[in-house]
Design an enzyme around this catalytic site. Structure first.
Site, mmCIF file in Angstrom:
data_model
loop_
_atom_site.group_PDB
_atom_site.id
_atom_site.type_symbol
_atom_site.label_atom_id
_atom_site.label_comp_id
_atom_site.label_asym_id
_atom_site.label_seq_id
_atom_site.Cartn_x
_atom_site.Cartn_y
_atom_site.Cartn_z
ATOM 1 N N SER A 146 0.830 -1.197 0.000
ATOM 2 C CA SER A 146 0.000 0.000 0.000
ATOM 3 C C SER A 146 0.874 1.259 0.000
ATOM 4 C CB SER A 146 -0.958 -0.045 1.194
ATOM 5 O OG SER A 146 -1.965 0.934 1.082
ATOM 6 N N ASP B 38 -10.011 -4.470 -5.932
ATOM 7 C CA ASP B 38 -9.422 -3.715 -4.827
ATOM 8 C C ASP B 38 -10.097 -2.346 -4.775
ATOM 9 O OD1 ASP B 38 -7.866 -2.259 -3.043
ATOM 10 O OD2 ASP B 38 -5.957 -2.945 -3.835
ATOM 11 N N HIS C 13 -7.511 -5.274 -0.532
ATOM 12 C CA HIS C 13 -6.293 -4.478 -0.584
ATOM 13 C C HIS C 13 -5.114 -5.130 0.141
ATOM 14 C CE1 HIS C 13 -4.210 -0.753 -1.375
ATOM 15 N NE2 HIS C 13 -3.982 -0.506 -0.093
#
Length: 270
Positions: free
Chosen positions: A93, A220, A248
């Site tokens: 991320s 996602d 995610h």
């Protein structure tokens, strides 16, 4: 740096160095399902960002961590203190962009990058139908998200974590992420959220010179497939792999596929 970032080194001491960096609201425990696979052949370096997990909270300051540069400096500090070389940096991320910035700053320190569900900018830019950038959120969406987080962090965590995780048929995954968010100090979370969701690292992608793997999930809500394709298109010579995974956080929702993709990329010759 070991105590500041709660650095843990495990695995094969003679193997290639793989550094795992967690995302917003998480800590190094988010990697626990893939570490055993990587540790068979790799020297695995885990750490907590300052303000997360068992890091030294006294080392946190809003000034240092109001941009990704503070987190980038921490990564480089860890590499220097442990004398790590030819590092394969795996960033999840927002930490994917931390890895990009670190590799741009010191390319000689890194052998490869693995960017897990990355996003260089979360906010749409320009007319999407006319070739504009799609980040997945409007500016109003992000303003609302940040306002909600600041006014009621625990409530925001309970509402957002299942959305971020996806996999509604596996509610235990959303519960784990909720609990992880709730363990984070609200002030740290407020600053890190602004740092994350207001960042724009699109121009940094073309500066990456090390081999890079982009790991994207099929579905996602935070970093849609178009974002992974954008990152892949702008990092020269990068490889894009779309996992048959939802959400995610594929290191939790699809750990076997995630670990296998990382291990294959680590083993490939440059």
């Amino acid at each position: 740096m070991r105590s500041r970032n709660n650095v843990v080194v495990t695995g094969n001491p003679d193997g290639p160095v793989v550094m795992l960096a967690h995302g917003f609201g998480c800590d190094q425990a988010m990697w626990r399902l893939i570490v055993p696979t990587l540790a068979e052949t790799c020297r695995v370096v885990l750490f907590d960002h300052v303000g997360a997990g068992r890091s030294d909270l006294s080392a946190w300051s809003e000034r240092r961590y109001s941009t990704l540069d503070g987190y980038t400096r921490d990564v480089l500090d860890i590499c220097h203190e442990l004398d790590l070389r030819d590092v394969v940096f795996v960033g999840h991320s927002v930490s994917a962009m931390v890895g990009v910035l670190a590799a741009v700053a010191e390319p000689a320190t890194f052998a490869k990058l693995v960017l897990v569900t990355p996003s260089p900018r979360y906010i749409d830019d320009g007319d999407i139908d006319d070739g504009g950038y799609r980040g997945g959120f409007s500016a109003a969406d992000i303003d609302e998200l940040l306002d909600s987080l600041e006014s009621n962090y625990l409530g925001w965590s309970a509402a957002m974590a299942p959305v971020i995780m996806g996999n509604p048929d596996r509610p235990e995954l959303g519960e784990e992420l909720t609990n992880s968010f709730c363990r984070t100090d609200p002030e740290v979370a407020r600053v890190f959220a602004r740092t994350t969701f207001l960042s724009d690292n699109r121009e940094d992608l073309a500066k990456v010179t090390v081999p890079t793997l982009v790991l994207q999930c099929r579905h996602d809500a935070i970093a849609p497939p178009e974002v992974g394709a954008y990152v892949h298109a702008r990092i020269p010579g990068s490889t894009l792999v779309t996992l048959e995974a939802t959400g995610h956080c594929p290191q939790l929702s699809a750990p076997e596929a995630t670990a296998a993709a990382i291990a294959r990329f680590v083993a490939e010759s440059r």
